[in-house]
Design a protein around this motif. Structure first.
Motif, mmCIF file in Angstrom:
data_model
loop_
_atom_site.group_PDB
_atom_site.id
_atom_site.type_symbol
_atom_site.label_atom_id
_atom_site.label_comp_id
_atom_site.label_asym_id
_atom_site.label_seq_id
_atom_site.Cartn_x
_atom_site.Cartn_y
_atom_site.Cartn_z
ATOM 1 N N TYR A 87 27.785 34.158 17.173
ATOM 2 C CA TYR A 87 27.800 34.468 15.741
ATOM 3 C C TYR A 87 27.336 35.893 15.480
ATOM 4 O O TYR A 87 26.241 36.282 15.891
ATOM 5 C CB TYR A 87 26.915 33.488 14.970
ATOM 6 C CG TYR A 87 27.589 32.172 14.671
ATOM 7 C CD1 TYR A 87 27.929 31.813 13.376
ATOM 8 C CD2 TYR A 87 27.910 31.285 15.704
ATOM 9 C CE1 TYR A 87 28.549 30.597 13.104
ATOM 10 C CE2 TYR A 87 28.539 30.080 15.448
ATOM 11 C CZ TYR A 87 28.853 29.735 14.140
ATOM 12 O OH TYR A 87 29.479 28.548 13.873
ATOM 13 N N GLY A 91 22.773 33.609 10.763
ATOM 14 C CA GLY A 91 22.542 32.798 9.578
ATOM 15 C C GLY A 91 23.758 31.983 9.179
ATOM 16 O O GLY A 91 23.624 30.930 8.541
ATOM 17 N N ASP A 92 24.963 32.455 9.572
ATOM 18 C CA ASP A 92 26.179 31.707 9.276
ATOM 19 C C ASP A 92 26.198 30.377 10.020
ATOM 20 O O ASP A 92 26.749 29.381 9.536
ATOM 21 C CB ASP A 92 27.418 32.520 9.659
ATOM 22 C CG ASP A 92 27.650 33.697 8.729
ATOM 23 O OD1 ASP A 92 27.084 33.693 7.619
ATOM 24 O OD2 ASP A 92 28.392 34.619 9.112
ATOM 25 N N ARG A 93 25.599 30.363 11.200
ATOM 26 C CA ARG A 93 25.511 29.110 11.969
ATOM 27 C C ARG A 93 24.653 28.096 11.214
ATOM 28 O O ARG A 93 24.965 26.904 11.183
ATOM 29 C CB ARG A 93 24.923 29.400 13.351
ATOM 30 C CG ARG A 93 24.614 28.175 14.191
ATOM 31 C CD ARG A 93 25.832 27.513 14.754
ATOM 32 N NE ARG A 93 25.488 26.371 15.595
ATOM 33 C CZ ARG A 93 26.367 25.571 16.157
ATOM 34 N NH1 ARG A 93 27.653 25.802 15.998
ATOM 35 N NH2 ARG A 93 26.000 24.547 16.894
ATOM 36 N N ASP A 94 23.582 28.573 10.589
ATOM 37 C CA ASP A 94 22.707 27.687 9.811
ATOM 38 C C ASP A 94 23.461 27.101 8.614
ATOM 39 O O ASP A 94 23.324 25.913 8.312
ATOM 40 C CB ASP A 94 21.469 28.444 9.335
ATOM 41 C CG ASP A 94 20.609 28.933 10.492
ATOM 42 O OD1 ASP A 94 20.598 28.259 11.540
ATOM 43 O OD2 ASP A 94 19.960 29.984 10.347
ATOM 44 N N LYS A 95 24.258 27.932 7.928
ATOM 45 C CA LYS A 95 25.046 27.442 6.796
ATOM 46 C C LYS A 95 26.054 26.387 7.260
ATOM 47 O O LYS A 95 26.268 25.368 6.596
ATOM 48 C CB LYS A 95 25.785 28.603 6.130
ATOM 49 C CG LYS A 95 24.880 29.641 5.484
ATOM 50 C CD LYS A 95 25.708 30.791 4.917
ATOM 51 C CE LYS A 95 24.807 31.880 4.360
ATOM 52 N NZ LYS A 95 25.590 33.056 3.875
ATOM 53 N N TYR A 96 26.669 26.651 8.395
ATOM 54 C CA TYR A 96 27.648 25.733 8.987
ATOM 55 C C TYR A 96 27.008 24.375 9.268
ATOM 56 O O TYR A 96 27.551 23.322 8.916
ATOM 57 C CB TYR A 96 28.177 26.398 10.253
ATOM 58 C CG TYR A 96 29.029 25.576 11.178
ATOM 59 C CD1 TYR A 96 30.340 25.259 10.843
ATOM 60 C CD2 TYR A 96 28.543 25.173 12.418
ATOM 61 C CE1 TYR A 96 31.142 24.541 11.728
ATOM 62 C CE2 TYR A 96 29.330 24.457 13.298
ATOM 63 C CZ TYR A 96 30.628 24.142 12.954
ATOM 64 O OH TYR A 96 31.414 23.443 13.831
ATOM 65 N N LYS A 97 25.822 24.381 9.859
ATOM 66 C CA LYS A 97 25.122 23.142 10.181
ATOM 67 C C LYS A 97 24.660 22.418 8.920
ATOM 68 O O LYS A 97 24.682 21.181 8.860
ATOM 69 C CB LYS A 97 23.927 23.443 11.084
ATOM 70 C CG LYS A 97 24.311 23.888 12.487
ATOM 71 C CD LYS A 97 23.098 24.303 13.310
ATOM 72 C CE LYS A 97 22.110 23.183 13.486
ATOM 73 N NZ LYS A 97 20.963 23.577 14.325
ATOM 74 N N GLU A 98 24.253 23.183 7.905
ATOM 75 C CA GLU A 98 23.835 22.565 6.646
ATOM 76 C C GLU A 98 24.992 21.806 6.002
ATOM 77 O O GLU A 98 24.821 20.688 5.494
ATOM 78 C CB GLU A 98 23.314 23.636 5.684
ATOM 79 C CG GLU A 98 21.937 24.190 6.058
ATOM 80 C CD GLU A 98 21.538 25.348 5.162
ATOM 81 O OE1 GLU A 98 22.258 25.612 4.179
ATOM 82 O OE2 GLU A 98 20.507 25.996 5.449
ATOM 83 N N LEU A 99 26.188 22.413 6.010
ATOM 84 C CA LEU A 99 27.357 21.750 5.445
ATOM 85 C C LEU A 99 27.716 20.492 6.229
ATOM 86 O O LEU A 99 28.038 19.452 5.647
ATOM 87 C CB LEU A 99 28.551 22.716 5.429
ATOM 88 C CG LEU A 99 28.494 23.845 4.408
ATOM 89 C CD1 LEU A 99 29.640 24.830 4.647
ATOM 90 C CD2 LEU A 99 28.579 23.288 2.989
ATOM 91 N N SER A 102 25.214 17.736 5.337
ATOM 92 C CA SER A 102 25.323 17.158 3.998
ATOM 93 C C SER A 102 26.663 16.455 3.761
ATOM 94 O O SER A 102 26.723 15.477 3.024
ATOM 95 C CB SER A 102 25.131 18.248 2.938
ATOM 96 O OG SER A 102 26.131 19.255 3.043
ATOM 97 N N PHE A 109 35.912 26.829 7.288
ATOM 98 C CA PHE A 109 34.677 27.624 7.324
ATOM 99 C C PHE A 109 34.972 28.926 8.067
ATOM 100 O O PHE A 109 35.164 28.928 9.281
ATOM 101 C CB PHE A 109 33.558 26.850 8.013
ATOM 102 C CG PHE A 109 32.214 27.538 7.962
ATOM 103 C CD1 PHE A 109 31.387 27.384 6.870
ATOM 104 C CD2 PHE A 109 31.792 28.355 9.010
ATOM 105 C CE1 PHE A 109 30.151 28.013 6.816
ATOM 106 C CE2 PHE A 109 30.564 28.984 8.969
ATOM 107 C CZ PHE A 109 29.739 28.812 7.862
#
Length: 264
Positions: A87, A91-99, A102, A109
């Motif tokens: 990556y 931080g994009d990896r964190d957003k990916y995992k959050e999605l 949830s 993505f």
């Protein structure tokens, strides 16, 4: 097969079970697995399985090639942590995992990644979460699409639009532009000075609202006749046409002051 005594004699007993359905099921499963393996191996888009903590479990040849590897085995041996190694913005990896946490899936993505040689590429991820019977996450499984060329075209277009905006903003003559849907996309500083209407209040407006500062009604102006040829002489006393361009002069009351404008 078993041995037993029956009527003073030793006999052999045999039990026969019909396992045809089970064998058919096993054959269907094998065929299904072979079809999946063929799709996995020969798919043009990348296919992957990875863990939430960033370990790669499996990739197909297309995924390996996309990231600069000669084979899936080479990529599996080299990759240790997806978020840290691939990556561009972790931080994009964190957003990916959050999605994924949830929603249980993500579609389209878009993220910028590094290849093995640290070249930057853009990819679009469609991913689902695979869980066990207890609801615990086993791994992520998804498809990777290479959108590098599309993103480069988009970025080049944005840069071109930015340069055009800078040029038009500082032109001494009032100017505005509309798109093919009739919405204002450019309203330069000189136009703001002439009409008293800032660009933020005009850009994006349609329904011929750009005519209001000049005519106080929604009506066609010269720019409309370029998109939809009509009878501009019905609106202008003095007008001429050169190819696709129209020229006109008109006497108007703008901000309470009488002005004679020449437009193209």
């Amino acid at each position: 097969l078993s041995r037993s005594e029956y009527g003073g004699r030793t006999v052999l007993q045999a039990v026969v079970r019909d396992i045809s359905e089970r064998k058919h099921a096993e054959e269907r499963l094998k065929e299904s697995e072979e079809k999946y393996r063929a799709m996995f191996e020969y798919a043009l888009e990348g296919i992957y399985q990875s863990t939430p903590d960033g370990r790669i479990l499996n990739v197909n040849p297309a995924q390996a090639r996309l990231f600069g590897y000669a084979s899936p085995q080479e990529m599996l041996a080299d990759a240790k942590n997806i978020g840290q190694e691939y990556y561009v913005r972790p931080g994009d990896r964190d957003k990916y995992k959050e999605l994924l946490g949830s929603q249980g899936f993500v579609e389209g993505f878009e993220v910028e990644n590094y290849t093995r040689n640290r070249e930057k590429i853009w990819i679009s991820l469609n991913t689902r979460v695979v869980k066990d019977k207890m609801g615990q996450v086993l791994y992520y499984e998804g498809i990777t699409e290479d959108i590098t060329q599309r993103k480069r075209v988009e970025q080049a277009l944005k840069e071109s639009e930015r340069r055009l905006s800078e040029i038009t903003e500082f032109l001494p003559d009032p100017m505005f532009a509309i798109d093919i849907d009739g919405k204002v996309v450019v309203w330069n500083h000189a136009m703001t000075e002439l009409t008293g209407i800032p660009a933020k209040d005009m850009v994006g407006k349609g329904d011929r609202e750009y005519a209001l500062p000049f005519y106080q009604v929604h009506r066609p102006v010269l720019i409309d006749f370029v998109l939809n040829p009509g009878q501009p002489e019905n609106y202008y006393a003095s007008i001429r046409q050169e190819g696709d361009a129209y020229w006109a002069e008109i006497d108007l009351l703008i901000k309470g002051e009488r002005r004679v404008l020449s437009g193209k």
